[in-house]
Design an enzyme around this catalytic site. Structure first.
Site, PDB file in Angstrom:
ATOM      1  N   GLN A 189      48.984  -4.274  39.874  1.00 44.21           N
ATOM      2  CA  GLN A 189      47.605  -3.807  39.701  1.00 44.21           C
ATOM      3  C   GLN A 189      47.253  -3.597  38.231  1.00 44.21           C
ATOM      4  O   GLN A 189      46.081  -3.615  37.867  1.00 44.21           O
ATOM      5  CB  GLN A 189      47.389  -2.497  40.463  1.00 44.21           C
ATOM      6  CG  GLN A 189      47.395  -2.648  41.969  1.00 44.21           C
ATOM      7  CD  GLN A 189      46.207  -3.421  42.495  1.00 44.21           C
ATOM      8  OE1 GLN A 189      45.115  -3.374  41.938  1.00 44.21           O
ATOM      9  NE2 GLN A 189      46.416  -4.150  43.585  1.00 44.21           N
ATOM     10  N   SER A 209      51.524 -10.431  39.762  1.00 44.59           N
ATOM     11  CA  SER A 209      51.007 -11.327  40.792  1.00 44.59           C
ATOM     12  C   SER A 209      49.765 -12.018  40.255  1.00 44.59           C
ATOM     13  O   SER A 209      48.801 -11.365  39.852  1.00 44.59           O
ATOM     14  CB  SER A 209      50.655 -10.516  42.041  1.00 44.59           C
ATOM     15  OG  SER A 209      49.993 -11.341  42.977  1.00 44.59           O
ATOM     16  N   CYS A 335      42.644   1.564  60.605  1.00 43.10           N
ATOM     17  CA  CYS A 335      41.928   0.547  61.368  1.00 43.10           C
ATOM     18  C   CYS A 335      41.639  -0.663  60.496  1.00 43.10           C
ATOM     19  O   CYS A 335      41.735  -1.795  60.927  1.00 43.10           O
ATOM     20  CB  CYS A 335      40.613   1.098  61.913  1.00 43.10           C
ATOM     21  SG  CYS A 335      40.814   1.882  63.518  1.00 43.10           S
TER      22      CYS A 335
END
Lengths: 403, 142
Positions: A189, A209, A335
């Protein structure tokens, strides 16, 4: 004002750069020759192969220069997760005759967290999770106190992906070095926002990344300081000096290096611009939506990260409403990510499980403008209000659970 | 991941709110798990005269609340009592597998509200097939 009634015709506003970024067209352009023209295998001997080998060498030098490292210390991998796996499993396995203790934090990405769990469950390692404070900060002294004669590895992320808190990596590095312990940081990040000089940070291993800084998905880097024992986890040919076998992904390696160069050529100006947008976003959200809390550190946070919890509403329903209004965002809620339980990061900073359900992460990027911030500040208060109006858990000015 | 019907109900949920002085009240779910539903009903002439709900939860939880309320509003109590979570999901054009159990609670909340109503009004309890109401969500499940 024009934005309020025209949600369906607006271009989507992308505020999920912590998840992934679009590939910069300049990066695509740099990659293209290595798909069709210079497609040789870098390990082959003819001239065609020399073109791809040269491209990989140049990319390796570029990455090394930005990290203040030697080219031989750069390993190209398939992604940040592979980099973290190679770092942790590789260093732990290489050291297992000397010790079996790993120190990390409870807020790491799953690429680190689940690898530590497996090392503990299946390979007899012991893992200490040094707690974080309510802002998500690790105390370097606590890392020092956790070190035992059996400690072989410390892994602390540079900046957190959910709440954006920037960890005191250099301070922890000084402690690890003094005790002679291999020190890894997941900088996935941080790349594109923070300096990556490995000597200044005092790290022995560092993961990157590509797709977090406008390179494609499917390419990563692991920096490994010379002399750091590392057992390869992918064996085969002698690529990457035997530490990561497999034919080099030449176009993607070129893409990653090009993207990293672009990011670090313009780092300061872009960080300043993003910080200004982020500060306005945070102030606007906190000012316009009651019973809202900023998550992560108020100042020691990534330039592009604005993350919140809203009392009485559930994260996925906020994301869906934002999506209907043309805004792409993210949540640590279960969720939304289809994981089990609330976010491990939000619970680690002390939020109770119900409060942690109401999280929203807005992560800015290169193409975002001041108008995007205006639009979000325009639509978000109404969305939260609508969801709260139908929530059995929300009473106005009720205390945010967990604060 | 959601059907157009789910998104439509999520964007425009019907019958939101809480009935004051309801004839039946049901609450199902757990906020820790991310979903909580409260249903209130008014009963008149053996029918669901009015139904309102408040839901804390994801898109599936809100859409299934809305759909369930539409399916039973104005219907005889026996029809409401026979509604299952599976039927609500079907009416929504299906729900993602991960949402079927934790978020699809509206019919169960309605059964709880009916249970509450029957406890307050034992005389209204259907005599011919009490087993349809009694066992609650476990009736015929899986």
């Amino acid at each position: 004002m024009s934005s309020t009634a025209t949600t369906s015709v607006r271009q989507p506003i992308y505020l999920d750069h912590a998840a992934t970024t679009a590939v910069d067209p300049r990066v695509v352009e740099a990659m293209l020759p290595y798909f069709t023209a210079s497609y040789g295998n870098p390990s082959s001997l003819y001239r065609l192969a020399a073109e791809s080998k040269g491209a990989v060498d140049r990319a390796r030098s570029t990455v090394a220069e930005i990290l203040g490292a030697r080219p031989s210390e750069i390993i190209f991998t398939s992604c940040g997760t592979e980099s973290d796996n190679l770092a942790l499993r590789g260093a732990a396995m290489a050291a297992r005759t000397r010790g079996n203790h790993i120190i990390t934090t409870p807020i790491e990405h799953h690429a680190v967290g689940n690898t530590c769990e497996q090392l503990a469950r299946d390979f007899g390692f012991e893992v200490t999770y040094v707690p974080v404070d309510r802002h998500g900060l690790v105390d370097p002294e606590a890392v020092g106190r956790a070190i035992t004669p059996r400690t072989v590895l410390v892994s602390v992320m540079y900046a957190n992906n959910e709440i954006g808190t920037i960890e005191p990596i250099a301070e922890i590095g000084r402690i690890a070095r003094r005790r002679g312990i291999v020190y890894h940081t997941d900088a996935v990040q941080a790349a594109g926002s923070l300096p990556l000089d490995v000597d200044a940070l005092g790290v022995d291993m560092l993961s990157l990344s590509g797709h977090k800084f406008y390179a494609p998905k499917g390419i990563g880097v692991l920096y490994v300081r010379q002399g750091t024992p590392l057992l390869p986890i992918q064996t085969g040919g002698s690529q990457e000096r035997g530490r990561r076998a497999g034919t080099e992904n030449v176009p993607y390696i070129v893409g990653l290096a090009t993207a990293l160069r672009l990011a670090y050529d313009h780092l300061e100006a872009e960080v300043t611009r993003l910080q200004a947008l982020r500060n306005r976003l945070i102030a606007g959200v906190l000012g316009r939506i009651p019973d809202t809390r900023l998550t992560g550190h108020p100042t020691r946070r990534l330039a592009n990260n604005a993350s919140f919890v809203f009392a009485g509403v559930e994260g996925e329903s906020i994301l869906l409403q934002l999506d209907l209004a043309g805004v792409a965002a993210s949540s640590g809620s279960a969720c939304a990510s289809s994981e089990e339980g609330p976010s491990h990061v939000l619970t680690a900073i002390g939020l109770d499980p119900v409060a942690a359900r109401g999280s929203l992460r807005l992560s800015l990027g290169r193409e975002n403008t001041s108008a995007d911030v205006d639009y979000v500040l325009d639509v978000l208060p109404g969305i939260v209000q609508k969801l709260r109006a139908m929530s059995p858990l929300y009473a106005p000015s009720a205390a945010v659970a967990g604060t | 991941m959601y059907t157009p019907t789910v998104l439509e109900h999520f964007a425009n949920p019907r019958n939101v709110g809480a009935i004051e002085d309801p004839d039946g009240y049901g609450k199902v779910g757990s906020p820790v798990c991310g979903d909580l539903m409260e249903i209130t009903i008014k009963v008149a002439d053996g029918r669901i005269a009015d139904i309102k709900y408040r839901t804390f939860g994801c898109g599936a939880a809100i859409a299934s609340s809305s759909m369930a309320s539409e399916m039973v509003k104005g219907q005889p109590l026996e029809v409401a009592a026979a509604l299952t979570d599976e039927q609500v999901a079907e009416a929504l054009g299906g729900l993602p597998e991960a949402k079927m159990h934790c978020s699809n609670l509206a019919a169960s909340a309605l059964q709880a509200a009916l249970q509450d109503y029957y406890e307050r009004h034992p005389e209204a309890q259907p005599t011919e097939s009490p087993s349809e109401v009694d066992p609650g969500p476990s009736n015929g499940a899986s």
